[in-house]
Design an enzyme around this catalytic site. Structure first.
Site, PDB file in Angstrom:
ATOM      1  N   GLU A   2       0.840  -1.199   0.000  1.00 57.93           N
ATOM      2  CA  GLU A   2       0.000   0.000   0.000  1.00 57.93           C
ATOM      3  C   GLU A   2       0.875   1.249   0.000  1.00 57.93           C
ATOM      4  O   GLU A   2       1.912   1.283   0.646  1.00 57.93           O
ATOM      5  CB  GLU A   2      -0.877  -0.044   1.263  1.00 57.93           C
ATOM      6  CG  GLU A   2      -1.886   1.059   1.386  1.00 57.93           C
ATOM      7  CD  GLU A   2      -2.783   0.897   2.639  1.00 57.93           C
ATOM      8  OE1 GLU A   2      -3.233  -0.231   2.938  1.00 57.93           O
ATOM      9  OE2 GLU A   2      -2.990   1.913   3.305  1.00 57.93           O
ATOM     10  N   ASP A  13       0.264   5.306   0.654  1.00 58.27           N
ATOM     11  CA  ASP A  13      -0.791   6.163   1.199  1.00 58.27           C
ATOM     12  C   ASP A  13      -0.533   7.648   1.169  1.00 58.27           C
ATOM     13  O   ASP A  13       0.525   8.098   1.605  1.00 58.27           O
ATOM     14  CB  ASP A  13      -0.901   5.913   2.723  1.00 58.27           C
ATOM     15  CG  ASP A  13      -1.603   4.643   3.064  1.00 58.27           C
ATOM     16  OD1 ASP A  13      -2.303   4.099   2.218  1.00 58.27           O
ATOM     17  OD2 ASP A  13      -1.445   4.199   4.223  1.00 58.27           O
ATOM     18  N   GLU A  52      -2.886  10.497   3.114  1.00 59.18           N
ATOM     19  CA  GLU A  52      -4.100  10.717   3.897  1.00 59.18           C
ATOM     20  C   GLU A  52      -4.058  12.158   4.385  1.00 59.18           C
ATOM     21  O   GLU A  52      -2.992  12.680   4.703  1.00 59.18           O
ATOM     22  CB  GLU A  52      -4.175   9.784   5.113  1.00 59.18           C
ATOM     23  CG  GLU A  52      -4.296   8.333   4.736  1.00 59.18           C
ATOM     24  CD  GLU A  52      -4.523   7.413   5.939  1.00 59.18           C
ATOM     25  OE1 GLU A  52      -4.662   7.911   7.076  1.00 59.18           O
ATOM     26  OE2 GLU A  52      -4.547   6.200   5.716  1.00 59.18           O
TER      27      GLU A  52
END
Ligand SMILES: *[C@@H]1O[C@H](CO)[C@@H](O)[C@H](O)[C@H]1NC(C)=O
Ligand SMILES: *[C@@H]1O[C@H](CO)[C@@H](O)[C@H](O)[C@H]1NC(C)=O
Ligand SMILES: *[C@@H]1O[C@H](CO)[C@@H](O)[C@H](O)[C@H]1NC(C)=O
Length: 289
Positions: free
Chosen positions: A97, A99, A101
């Protein structure tokens, strides 16, 4: 991007500018029912969050290495407790993953841009920043470049993080699992803002984040292939690295706006920092939270 052949880089860029950002073609709305909406003939996508649910979408395509760009305008005003995400992920528990955010904040206080990289289900590689602009006022471009050699996180063309493939130093790096783009807006007021001290103000709901001009391309899942056979403009970005000017801009951002770096958090890793930490030039030392 639906380019069958790359005739020349110039032509490809022209076609991208025209074709980028049809959300009907590129993504599926996956949760939150009508809280996720595609508007303006596919040019705009909005996610909203209220007390009962958030919402999200995902790319139709999966990629093995990719270049993803999106323009995003975050929840304005009091966005405390909200989290807007924009990330690549493979499925399953032992997943990879990458990311981005965005952790909301009360009016007038800065959002936190949170980045992380997971390999084989393991993350713990957080770096966080404040932004040098108000990300809820206008659209800004956030990009992930994932190649066999590095992952570059970019904000308005300014690299903020360059996570290198240091396989020789036994640093884990995602190279095997195809990933899809996911994005969501949800309630995380148990941890997002000042560690969960500040809760969402539901009298301000629904909270809305807007997306436009999505462009995602990369190699299709399957056996690794030369970039030239991946389609799109992969041949142009697959070997991309930061030049001296970009590295200077990245150092500037990291010096001024980085608020957390796992590589500086010795308390968290009493047995020694992860091996990549002393090999990434230009990371900020010292100021751990
Ligand atoms: C919210 O604002 C406070 C005070 O300026 C700051 O310390 C914090 O990093 C900001 N972001 C979040 C997500 O709490
Ligand atoms: C859309 O994004 C592309 C890059 O993916 C960029 O070249 C273009 O300027 C953007 N369009 C707008 C209207 O911002
Ligand atoms: C740097 O990383 C290597 C492993 O890659 C490790 O052996 C060495 O002790 C580290 N040095 C410092 C100063 O942390």
């Amino acid at each position: 991007m639906r380019l069958a052949v790359v005739i020349s880089l110039t032509t490809a860029c022209m076609l991208i500018a025209v074709e980028a950002g049809n959300f009907y073609q590129d993504v599926d709305l996956t949760w939150g029912a009508d809280r996720a909406k595609i508007l303006d003939q596919g040019r705009l996508l909005t996610l909203s969050l209220d007390r009962s649910s958030g919402s999200g979408f995902q790319s139709k395509k999966e990629f093995l290495f990719s270049k993803i760009d999106i323009q995003l305008k975050l929840v304005p005003g009091n966005s405390a407790g909200t989290v807007t995400t924009f990330y690549l992920s493979s499925p399953g528990p032992a997943h990879d993953e990458i990311d981005f955010e965005f952790l909301g904040n009360v009016s007038g206080e800065p959002y936190t841009l949170h980045t992380n990289v997971f390999v084989d289900g393991e993350g713990n590689r957080e770096q966080q920043f404040h932004l040098w602009f108000d990300p809820s006022k206008d659209f800004h471009t956030y990009s992930i470049l994932w190649t066999p050699r590095r992952i570059i996180f970019t904000v308005d063309g300014v690299p903020v993080r360059d996570f290198k493939n240091l396989a020789k130093a036994r640093v884990a790096f995602p190279t095997k699992r195809p990933m899809r783009l996911y994005s969501s807006l949800w309630n995380a007021d148990d941890w997002a803002t000042r560690g969960g001290l500040v809760k969402a103000d539901w009298s301000k709901a629904p909270f809305v984040a807007s997306f436009r001009n999505f462009s995602g391309e990369g190699c299709p899942p399957g056996p690794p292939r030369p970039a030239a056979q991946c389609g799109g403009t992969a041949a142009a970005w697959m070997n991309q690295a930061l030049n001296a000017a970009s590295r200077r801009r990245m150092s500037w951002v990291r010096r001024r706006y980085m608020i957390y770096d796992y590589c500086a958090d010795r308390r968290r890793f009493p047995g020694g920092l992860p091996p990549e930490c002393n090999r990434t030039a230009h990371h900020r030392g010292g100021a751990a939270r």
